[in-house]
Scaffold this active site. Structure first.
Site, mmCIF file in Angstrom:
data_model
loop_
_atom_site.group_PDB
_atom_site.id
_atom_site.type_symbol
_atom_site.label_atom_id
_atom_site.label_comp_id
_atom_site.label_asym_id
_atom_site.label_seq_id
_atom_site.Cartn_x
_atom_site.Cartn_y
_atom_site.Cartn_z
ATOM 1 N N GLY A 121 0.795 -1.230 0.000
ATOM 2 C CA GLY A 121 0.000 0.000 0.000
ATOM 3 C C GLY A 121 0.824 1.276 0.000
ATOM 4 O O GLY A 121 0.265 2.378 -0.034
ATOM 5 N N LEU A 122 2.154 1.148 0.021
ATOM 6 C CA LEU A 122 2.991 2.339 0.156
ATOM 7 C C LEU A 122 3.023 3.188 -1.131
ATOM 8 O O LEU A 122 3.012 4.426 -1.064
ATOM 9 C CB LEU A 122 4.416 1.902 0.532
ATOM 10 C CG LEU A 122 5.260 2.898 1.295
ATOM 11 C CD1 LEU A 122 4.574 3.406 2.546
ATOM 12 C CD2 LEU A 122 6.607 2.270 1.654
ATOM 13 N N TYR A 154 -2.068 2.939 -11.643
ATOM 14 C CA TYR A 154 -2.457 4.356 -11.737
ATOM 15 C C TYR A 154 -3.969 4.510 -11.923
ATOM 16 O O TYR A 154 -4.564 5.462 -11.414
ATOM 17 C CB TYR A 154 -1.680 5.037 -12.860
ATOM 18 C CG TYR A 154 -0.196 5.144 -12.578
ATOM 19 C CD1 TYR A 154 0.267 5.854 -11.477
ATOM 20 C CD2 TYR A 154 0.740 4.532 -13.404
ATOM 21 C CE1 TYR A 154 1.621 5.944 -11.203
ATOM 22 C CE2 TYR A 154 2.106 4.623 -13.144
ATOM 23 C CZ TYR A 154 2.534 5.333 -12.040
ATOM 24 O OH TYR A 154 3.888 5.421 -11.772
HETATM 25 C C1 LIG Z 1 4.408 0.533 -9.270
HETATM 26 C C2 LIG Z 1 4.811 0.651 -7.816
HETATM 27 C C3 LIG Z 1 5.271 2.076 -7.509
HETATM 28 C C4 LIG Z 1 3.573 0.319 -6.953
HETATM 29 O O1 LIG Z 1 3.931 0.468 -5.590
HETATM 30 P P1 LIG Z 1 3.383 -0.544 -4.489
HETATM 31 O O2 LIG Z 1 3.732 0.004 -3.160
HETATM 32 O O3 LIG Z 1 3.842 -1.919 -4.803
HETATM 33 O O4 LIG Z 1 1.801 -0.472 -4.761
HETATM 34 P P2 LIG Z 1 0.652 -0.545 -3.660
HETATM 35 O O5 LIG Z 1 0.917 -1.706 -2.764
HETATM 36 O O6 LIG Z 1 0.463 0.779 -3.036
HETATM 37 O O7 LIG Z 1 -0.600 -0.877 -4.576
HETATM 38 C C5 LIG Z 1 -1.760 -0.055 -4.603
HETATM 39 C C6 LIG Z 1 -2.813 -0.777 -5.403
HETATM 40 O O8 LIG Z 1 -2.354 -0.965 -6.744
HETATM 41 C C7 LIG Z 1 -2.286 -2.364 -7.048
HETATM 42 N N1 LIG Z 1 -1.053 -2.568 -7.798
HETATM 43 C C8 LIG Z 1 0.220 -2.453 -7.377
HETATM 44 N N2 LIG Z 1 1.079 -2.683 -8.395
HETATM 45 C C9 LIG Z 1 0.308 -2.932 -9.470
HETATM 46 C C10 LIG Z 1 0.608 -3.241 -10.814
HETATM 47 N N3 LIG Z 1 1.853 -3.344 -11.267
HETATM 48 N N4 LIG Z 1 -0.439 -3.424 -11.671
HETATM 49 C C11 LIG Z 1 -1.714 -3.331 -11.235
HETATM 50 N N5 LIG Z 1 -2.056 -3.039 -9.960
HETATM 51 C C12 LIG Z 1 -1.047 -2.856 -9.097
HETATM 52 C C13 LIG Z 1 -2.262 -3.093 -5.717
HETATM 53 O O9 LIG Z 1 -2.797 -4.378 -5.821
HETATM 54 C C14 LIG Z 1 -3.120 -2.167 -4.866
HETATM 55 O O10 LIG Z 1 -4.495 -2.421 -5.151
HETATM 56 P P3 LIG Z 1 -5.640 -2.128 -4.025
HETATM 57 O O11 LIG Z 1 -5.612 -0.664 -3.716
HETATM 58 O O12 LIG Z 1 -6.894 -2.581 -4.690
HETATM 59 O O13 LIG Z 1 -5.243 -2.972 -2.852
HETATM 60 C C15 LIG Z 1 5.902 -0.380 -7.441
HETATM 61 O O14 LIG Z 1 5.457 -1.681 -7.747
HETATM 62 C C16 LIG Z 1 7.225 -0.133 -8.155
HETATM 63 O O15 LIG Z 1 8.066 0.632 -7.682
HETATM 64 N N6 LIG Z 1 7.421 -0.792 -9.297
HETATM 65 C C17 LIG Z 1 8.686 -0.698 -10.039
HETATM 66 C C18 LIG Z 1 8.885 0.664 -10.644
HETATM 67 C C19 LIG Z 1 7.761 1.051 -11.574
HETATM 68 O O16 LIG Z 1 7.324 0.271 -12.422
HETATM 69 N N7 LIG Z 1 7.302 2.312 -11.418
HETATM 70 C C20 LIG Z 1 6.287 2.897 -12.256
HETATM 71 C C21 LIG Z 1 6.917 3.462 -13.483
HETATM 72 S S1 LIG Z 1 5.678 4.211 -14.548
#
Ligand SMILES: CC(C)(COP(=O)(O)OP(=O)(O)OC[C@H]1O[C@@H](n2cnc3c(N)ncnc32)[C@H](O)[C@@H]1OP(=O)(O)O)[C@@H](O)C(=O)NCCC(=O)NCCS
Length: 174
Positions: A121-122, A154
């Site tokens: 959730g971060l 997003y």
């Molecule tokens: C993308 C990123 C920032 C998400 O951060 P995170 O802390 O893992 O995400 P969260 O746990 O806050 O997830 C929030 C919600 O989004 C969903 N979610 C997280 N990653 C997701 C993904 N890749 N695709 C779809 N949904 C996703 C979660 O299931 C959660 O859903 P909910 O609110 O229904 O429970 C992280 O995975 C990351 O750093 N990824 C690598 C870098 C990257 O790809 N950045 C984006 C570049 S455009």
């Protein structure tokens, strides 16, 4: 479930965590997911470019010239970093920045959460924090470029693909 709590740190010596006059927004964390980890967000914290590079490495991003990264940060409108605190040691575990015309538009870049902290959730809280900061400056058009595998992340935050058919367009040098 995570939520934000606003606290202010006072000045102290240069060598420990309470050293800075920075505003730190401590994230209240679900102990089931985070144990006794302490995390704060900051818009003021000094960013060590090597530490940022390590964070970007941890999610497999291609390396970028540090002098250009420095310039990009210097010219960003908003830079948010997330820090894990253990004793007197702090480690950057999240990052995002936005560029802006300071009036109407902002674009969010380089959103990253360290894999150790993903899916708790971060990332969502970090994005909401960014949006809240931008909205507090009355910026109403917030855009970003999503990698295909994170479009739904997003979307869940209210971002819309191609609103009213508007397409993002790119130009690259040959
Ligand atoms: C993308 C990123 C920032 C998400 O951060 P995170 O802390 O893992 O995400 P969260 O746990 O806050 O997830 C929030 C919600 O989004 C969903 N979610 C997280 N990653 C997701 C993904 N890749 N695709 C779809 N949904 C996703 C979660 O299931 C959660 O859903 P909910 O609110 O229904 O429970 C992280 O995975 C990351 O750093 N990824 C690598 C870098 C990257 O790809 N950045 C984006 C570049 S455009």
């Amino acid at each position: 479930m995570v939520w934000l709590q606003k606290l202010f740190t006072k000045t102290g010596s240069d060598d420990n965590l309470e050293a800075n006059n920075y505003e730190r927004d401590w994230v209240s964390l679900d102990p089931e997911k985070f144990g006794n980890t302490k995390i704060y967000f900051s818009t003021h914290e000094q960013i060590d470019l090597y530490e940022l590079e390590e964070l970007c490495d941890s999610v497999g991003w291609a390396r970028r010239p540090l002098r250009k990264v420095r310039k990009a940060l210097e010219h960003s409108y908003l830079v948010v970093s997330a820090w894990e605190v253990k004793g007197t040691k702090k480690t950057m575990i999240g990052f995002a920045r936005a560029t802006s015309d300071h009036a109407f538009n902002a674009t969010i870049w380089d959103v990253v959460i360290h894999p150790r902290f993903q899916n708790k959730g971060l990332g969502k809280v970090l994005m909401k924090y960014m949006i809240r900061k931008l909205r507090s400056d009355d910026i109403s058009n917030v855009t970003l470029f999503a990698d295909p595998q994170v479009v739904d992340f997003y979307r869940r935050l209210g971002f819309i693909l191609d609103p009213e058919g508007i397409k993002g367009m790119f130009w690259y040098p040959d």
